[in-house]
Design a protein around this motif. Sequence first.
Motif, PDB file in Angstrom:
ATOM      1  N   LYS A 162      -6.719   7.098  -1.926  1.00 35.26           N
ATOM      2  CA  LYS A 162      -7.747   6.671  -2.867  1.00 35.26           C
ATOM      3  C   LYS A 162      -7.778   5.156  -3.023  1.00 35.26           C
ATOM      4  N   ASP A 216      -9.399   3.666  -0.383  1.00 33.90           N
ATOM      5  CA  ASP A 216     -10.714   4.282  -0.193  1.00 33.90           C
ATOM      6  C   ASP A 216     -10.891   4.733   1.254  1.00 33.90           C
ATOM      7  N   PRO A 231     -15.268   1.239   0.550  1.00 32.95           N
ATOM      8  CA  PRO A 231     -16.042   1.739  -0.588  1.00 32.95           C
ATOM      9  C   PRO A 231     -17.508   1.943  -0.233  1.00 32.95           C
ATOM     10  N   ARG A 257     -18.813   1.136   3.946  1.00 34.04           N
ATOM     11  CA  ARG A 257     -18.009   2.232   4.484  1.00 34.04           C
ATOM     12  C   ARG A 257     -18.089   2.261   6.003  1.00 34.04           C
TER      13      ARG A 257
END
Length: 540
Positions: free
Chosen positions: A276, A279, A310, A314
């Motif tokens: 996380k 990301d 993010p 991405r």
Amino acid sequence: MKKFLFIISCSLLLVTQILLAQAPKKILIEHSDYFDVNQLEAPDAALLTGNVRVNHDGVIMTCNKAYYFQKENYIKAFGNVQLVQGDTLYLNSKYAEYNGNIKQAFATGDAIMRSPESTLATDTINFNRNTQEVYYNSKGTITNRENTLKSKSGKYFVAEKKFQFLTAVTITNPKYVIKSNHLDYYSNSGHSYLFGPSTITSKSNFIYTENGFYDTKKNLAHFLRKSYIKYDDRLIEGDSLYYDRNREFASATRNVKITDSVNRGIVKGHYAEIYKNQDSMFVTKRAVAINLVENDSVYIHGKKLMVTGPEGNRIIRAYNKVRFFKTDMSGKCDSIHSNSKIALTKLIGNPILWNGESQITGDIMHLIGNKITQKLDSLKVLNNTFIVSKDTIGTGYNQVKGQNLFGKFEEGKLHDVDIIKNTEVIYYMRNDTQELIGINKNVSSKINILFDKNEIETITFFTAVDGTIYPEKDLPEPDRKLRGFVWRGEERIKSKDDIFTDEENELNDKLIKEGKVEESKENVPMKIRKETLNYDKKKK
């Protein structure tokens, strides 16, 4: 006869010893400031007052006042009552009763039980010394260094240092809140075993499980049975989930599905790792990324998929034998690199693209999107560009060859294409009734092709045009193919299922079947781990 009497005597002695061993021990009065017998206040009982201390089989009870029923081996205690069992359990209350025959205690009035690891506060506590179990049926609060537990009822197993809750229980930690209707909590290790619908809520995510393990000290977890982890914009599902809160890392095994609600994408596979804080995610074992583009789904498959960055920045990477499919477009290459920030998708290593009935190849191939609308905007093919499509009726092939290709999309379909530098064409020309007019063999510096409904509509030649239209009978078969021509129609991906190999589909079927078999089994609590049972040994 004497021998017979001796045997009977020995048997009676043995029976007497067994009965004496089984007979309950008497409660011993070790101290009391005052001793009295008051039939009005406590019939058939001794009245003990001031610094009362009694002992029964290793348990010490102290209080301000007590009624001792010697015949019943029973005591009632009042004021500042404390029952102590070694260094494992301390029980305090305003009032208590203790039965020495059955070795059971009852405490009420601000009852508090303390063990070396935790404290239980409730209205009424029962303690069975035979089974070494403490239980309560009134609202209770358990506190230790890391957590606070609240429940309507519960049980504590002294030897295992385990609290068990079979009604609603809540564990509150500075980082999260656990709620369940069936939970085993080991106070020494902080290990929690959840069974049935359970949730873990924190600022960073929401977790649901119906069979799981959570280490509240190390913040490590393992979840089974209908489990998922939900972040703000991402939902992680799988038959088995591992979670490390300290690193915000999760891994999922078998029937994995990761849903991105913001970017309208789904990634599937049978093993995934999610980071996380970075990301990013890594997915393998029949991995596929599904993204919604212009009301159509794009399927990208590779042996390994990696998604990083993010929203708005991405990057999707797919490795090893990549295949992708869209309703009107599909392709293959060694790997893909797609960057949402610059809206650029690179097909790397032997790329091939099928647009409608046209096969497009080249050394380098880029699909370029509109950064504002996020729609597919253009196509760039560099070095050794080759476009091939089958003649609509005959057995021949329309071919366009050149150095570079630049194409434009309209509504997701390739519409306008320029091929420049050293262009060559072989084109089967037909009239409105589809009769063959001739075969156009042409050389020029630039060609423009307009597509309609994914089929070549017109071809326009520019600058230094040199070509001839041959009647079919006048152009030999070997001359009807440009140098470097290869038709790969049998490799064309015609559906989203074609992006997978037979081996990958077999693995998928096997794992899905295993998941269904597992799900059909009765859901039983997770087996207690060795590190839970051996926690104190390991600590020492």
